[in-house]
Write a protein that holds these residues in place. Structure first.
Motif, PDB file in Angstrom:
ATOM      1  N   VAL A 103      -0.816   0.980   4.063  1.00 46.91           N
ATOM      2  CA  VAL A 103      -0.595   0.420   2.732  1.00 46.91           C
ATOM      3  C   VAL A 103      -0.324   1.542   1.735  1.00 46.91           C
ATOM      4  O   VAL A 103       0.596   1.438   0.909  1.00 46.91           O
ATOM      5  CB  VAL A 103      -1.811  -0.426   2.296  1.00 46.91           C
ATOM      6  CG1 VAL A 103      -1.709  -0.792   0.815  1.00 46.91           C
ATOM      7  CG2 VAL A 103      -1.922  -1.675   3.146  1.00 46.91           C
ATOM      8  N   LYS A 133      -6.174  -5.280  -6.613  1.00 45.55           N
ATOM      9  CA  LYS A 133      -7.367  -5.498  -5.780  1.00 45.55           C
ATOM     10  C   LYS A 133      -7.076  -5.286  -4.299  1.00 45.55           C
ATOM     11  O   LYS A 133      -7.538  -6.046  -3.434  1.00 45.55           O
ATOM     12  CB  LYS A 133      -7.928  -6.902  -6.027  1.00 45.55           C
ATOM     13  CG  LYS A 133      -8.340  -7.147  -7.473  1.00 45.55           C
ATOM     14  CD  LYS A 133      -8.802  -8.563  -7.690  1.00 45.55           C
ATOM     15  CE  LYS A 133      -9.124  -8.802  -9.163  1.00 45.55           C
ATOM     16  NZ  LYS A 133      -9.531 -10.214  -9.436  1.00 45.55           N
ATOM     17  N   ILE A 134      -6.299  -4.244  -4.007  1.00 46.34           N
ATOM     18  CA  ILE A 134      -6.035  -3.892  -2.609  1.00 46.34           C
ATOM     19  C   ILE A 134      -6.433  -2.442  -2.337  1.00 46.34           C
ATOM     20  O   ILE A 134      -6.025  -1.860  -1.331  1.00 46.34           O
ATOM     21  CB  ILE A 134      -4.544  -4.101  -2.245  1.00 46.34           C
ATOM     22  CG1 ILE A 134      -3.633  -3.336  -3.225  1.00 46.34           C
ATOM     23  CG2 ILE A 134      -4.179  -5.576  -2.207  1.00 46.34           C
ATOM     24  CD1 ILE A 134      -2.166  -3.351  -2.837  1.00 46.34           C
ATOM     25  N   LEU A 137      -7.761  -1.542   1.004  1.00 48.18           N
ATOM     26  CA  LEU A 137      -6.856  -1.763   2.132  1.00 48.18           C
ATOM     27  C   LEU A 137      -5.881  -0.609   2.353  1.00 48.18           C
ATOM     28  O   LEU A 137      -5.003  -0.700   3.204  1.00 48.18           O
ATOM     29  CB  LEU A 137      -6.049  -3.048   1.908  1.00 48.18           C
ATOM     30  CG  LEU A 137      -6.836  -4.331   1.659  1.00 48.18           C
ATOM     31  CD1 LEU A 137      -5.876  -5.469   1.305  1.00 48.18           C
ATOM     32  CD2 LEU A 137      -7.674  -4.698   2.878  1.00 48.18           C
ATOM     33  N   LEU A 145      -3.115  -7.218   7.718  1.00 46.06           N
ATOM     34  CA  LEU A 145      -3.282  -7.866   6.414  1.00 46.06           C
ATOM     35  C   LEU A 145      -2.932  -9.342   6.492  1.00 46.06           C
ATOM     36  O   LEU A 145      -2.134  -9.765   7.334  1.00 46.06           O
ATOM     37  CB  LEU A 145      -2.376  -7.196   5.376  1.00 46.06           C
ATOM     38  CG  LEU A 145      -2.505  -5.689   5.184  1.00 46.06           C
ATOM     39  CD1 LEU A 145      -1.484  -5.217   4.141  1.00 46.06           C
ATOM     40  CD2 LEU A 145      -3.908  -5.305   4.771  1.00 46.06           C
ATOM     41  N   SER A 146      -3.525 -10.122   5.601  1.00 50.40           N
ATOM     42  CA  SER A 146      -3.148 -11.525   5.467  1.00 50.40           C
ATOM     43  C   SER A 146      -1.833 -11.626   4.698  1.00 50.40           C
ATOM     44  O   SER A 146      -1.356 -10.633   4.117  1.00 50.40           O
ATOM     45  CB  SER A 146      -4.236 -12.296   4.724  1.00 50.40           C
ATOM     46  OG  SER A 146      -4.302 -11.861   3.362  1.00 50.40           O
ATOM     47  N   GLN A 149      -2.310 -10.635   1.093  1.00 52.01           N
ATOM     48  CA  GLN A 149      -2.480  -9.186   0.926  1.00 52.01           C
ATOM     49  C   GLN A 149      -1.146  -8.460   1.081  1.00 52.01           C
ATOM     50  O   GLN A 149      -0.854  -7.516   0.343  1.00 52.01           O
ATOM     51  CB  GLN A 149      -3.485  -8.682   1.959  1.00 52.01           C
ATOM     52  CG  GLN A 149      -4.916  -9.129   1.673  1.00 52.01           C
ATOM     53  CD  GLN A 149      -5.867  -8.847   2.823  1.00 52.01           C
ATOM     54  OE1 GLN A 149      -5.442  -8.724   3.992  1.00 52.01           O
ATOM     55  NE2 GLN A 149      -7.152  -8.736   2.531  1.00 52.01           N
ATOM     56  N   ARG A 150      -0.314  -8.920   2.013  1.00 47.86           N
ATOM     57  CA  ARG A 150       1.008  -8.293   2.183  1.00 47.86           C
ATOM     58  C   ARG A 150       1.860  -8.493   0.935  1.00 47.86           C
ATOM     59  O   ARG A 150       2.583  -7.576   0.525  1.00 47.86           O
ATOM     60  CB  ARG A 150       1.721  -8.904   3.393  1.00 47.86           C
ATOM     61  CG  ARG A 150       1.082  -8.579   4.725  1.00 47.86           C
ATOM     62  CD  ARG A 150       1.840  -9.223   5.868  1.00 47.86           C
ATOM     63  NE  ARG A 150       1.103  -9.131   7.116  1.00 47.86           N
ATOM     64  CZ  ARG A 150       1.514  -9.634   8.275  1.00 47.86           C
ATOM     65  NH1 ARG A 150       2.679 -10.278   8.325  1.00 47.86           N
ATOM     66  NH2 ARG A 150       0.780  -9.508   9.359  1.00 47.86           N
ATOM     67  N   ARG A 152       0.765  -8.785  -2.095  1.00 51.49           N
ATOM     68  CA  ARG A 152       0.233  -7.881  -3.122  1.00 51.49           C
ATOM     69  C   ARG A 152       0.750  -6.460  -2.910  1.00 51.49           C
ATOM     70  O   ARG A 152       1.069  -5.754  -3.868  1.00 51.49           O
ATOM     71  CB  ARG A 152      -1.298  -7.878  -3.096  1.00 51.49           C
ATOM     72  CG  ARG A 152      -1.933  -9.147  -3.647  1.00 51.49           C
ATOM     73  CD  ARG A 152      -3.433  -9.139  -3.403  1.00 51.49           C
ATOM     74  NE  ARG A 152      -4.025 -10.426  -3.720  1.00 51.49           N
ATOM     75  CZ  ARG A 152      -4.572 -10.737  -4.882  1.00 51.49           C
ATOM     76  NH1 ARG A 152      -4.625  -9.831  -5.838  1.00 51.49           N
ATOM     77  NH2 ARG A 152      -5.093 -11.921  -5.090  1.00 51.49           N
TER      78      ARG A 152
END
Length: 395
Positions: A103, A133-134, A137, A145-146, A149-150, A152
């Motif tokens: 990430v 908020k990553i 990660l 990642l979900s 999340q990806r 984001r």
């Protein structure tokens, strides 16, 4: 982090797009688009598939050529500039992350290409990761990642560059309903925080209504209406716009306008044998006399129908229950009435049964009339009332 100072305005001047299909004329998909987006504004392009919204965005990004007209960013015509020189960042619906990079490296990649100092890169990445908020990660790879999340990370990669303009091409379409709702909120908060100019493309009118400062409704390569969410929803200029916004959308019934012996104008729904008459409020009657007795379409939104009268201008309408859809917080009821079928949004306490005959009350301060031939709006009751009040000096 604040990009307000670098935010850029965008202007479209008679922009045309023609795809060469081997003929002399080609296929024209955009027909002279004129639009100005202010600096720092969040504008959403919305419309059905094939309306030209994504093509228009790709032309801004430099991924599609411009057949005629001009596009300018921050006062600079960009027709012939390659994408890398336009200082824009684009977020796609498929994330477009590097699967073999962490990430952190995905976020930092563009900054490294620009040869920023290592300390600056780390600060920018950590600042953006904290906002989205990553930050926990940063050492993971995309496969871990979900979907949310990806997305984001994809947005973070755009934000970290601090560009003049953000372009979002249906970024939430791959997410489930709950995640889409959460991400809409996050995108709105993000825009409020960084203050950058943004163009967002979607076919989802809910996204358009919740995210936009202004909405551009497109159909068939033309702009149908530009306005705030409130203007688009409450003052649609055409049946197309009225029917595209709202969930469920506006109801349309076959009707005509008549003047009774009492001198009051009335909406006549349906044919003579099964017609229903709805009295038009006095403040909503500046209707061109040429429409009297001619076919029109009567528009009313589901939330402006009720089982009891709540205002002095409400009008009764007999109806028969066809389908009842309990949704917990509300109940959607499909009914048959004079002029056609409609949907009413009713409270969950409404215990209606299929084939039951009821009386609906229509809020006649909120109706719309449309030309059945062109789809253009003839009358907006709410705006007519407002105009009358303004003219008379009413508060």
């Amino acid at each position: 982090m604040n990009n307000a100072q670098s935010a850029s305005g965008v202007r479209f001047s008679q922009v045309v797009k023609v795809y060469d299909n081997g003929t002399k004329t080609g296929v024209k998909v955009l027909h002279g688009i004129n639009l100005e987006i202010k600096k720092g504004e969040f504008v959403v392009f919305v419309g059905p598939s094939g309306c030209g919204k994504s093509t228009l965005m790709r032309m801004v990004a430099g991924l599609e050529g411009i057949s005629e007209g001009e596009i300018s960013i921050d006062g600079r015509v960009v027709n012939d500039l390659p994408p890398r020189e336009r200082d824009i960042a684009m977020v796609f619906q498929d994330y477009a992350l590097y699967p073999h990079k962490t990430v952190f490296d995905n976020l930092a990649f563009g900054l490294k290409l620009r040869k920023l100092a290592k300390a600056d890169i780390e600060k920018r990445v950590h600042d953006v990761a904290t906002i989205l908020k990553i930050d926990h990660l940063l050492n993971r790879k995309p496969r871990a990642l979900s979907g949310g999340q990806r997305q984001r990370v994809a947005m973070g990669r755009a934000i970290v560059r601090q560009p003049k303009l953000f372009l979002f091409d249906e970024p939430l379409s791959n997410l489930d309903a709950l995640l889409r709702s959460e991400m809409r909120t996050e995108i709105k908060k993000l825009h409020q925080r960084i203050g950058a100019t943004a163009i967002y493309v979607t076919h989802d009118q809910t996204e358009a209504m919740t995210l936009a400062e202004r909405i551009v409704v497109l159909s068939g390569g033309n702009i149908m209406q530009v306005g705030t969410p409130d203007e688009i929803y409450n003052q649609p200029v055409s049946k197309f716009v009225a029917g595209f916004t709202g969930s469920p959308p506006m109801n349309f019934l076959s009707a005509s306008v008549i003047a009774n012996e009492d001198g009051k104008l009335k909406i006549k729904l349906g044919s003579d044998a099964t017609s229903t008459l709805l009295v038009m409020p006095a403040v909503a009657t500046p209707l061109d006399l040429s429409w009297h007795g001619k076919p029109i379409e009567f528009g009313i939104r589901p939330e402006n129908l009720a089982l009891e009268a709540t205002g002095k201008n409400d009008a009764p309408m007999p109806a028969k229950v066809i389908v009842v859809e309990p949704l917990g917080a509300e109940t959607l009821v499909t009914l048959q009435c004079s002029g056609g079928e409609l949907i009413a949004r009713l409270p969950p306490a409404a215990r209606l049964k299929q084939n039951e005959n009821i009386t609906l009350w229509v809020n006649m301060d909120k109706f719309h009339l449309f030309d059945p031939a062109t789809g253009s709006a003839i009358l907006n009751a709410a705006m007519s009332a407002f105009a009358n009040a303004s003219t008379s000096g009413a508060p």
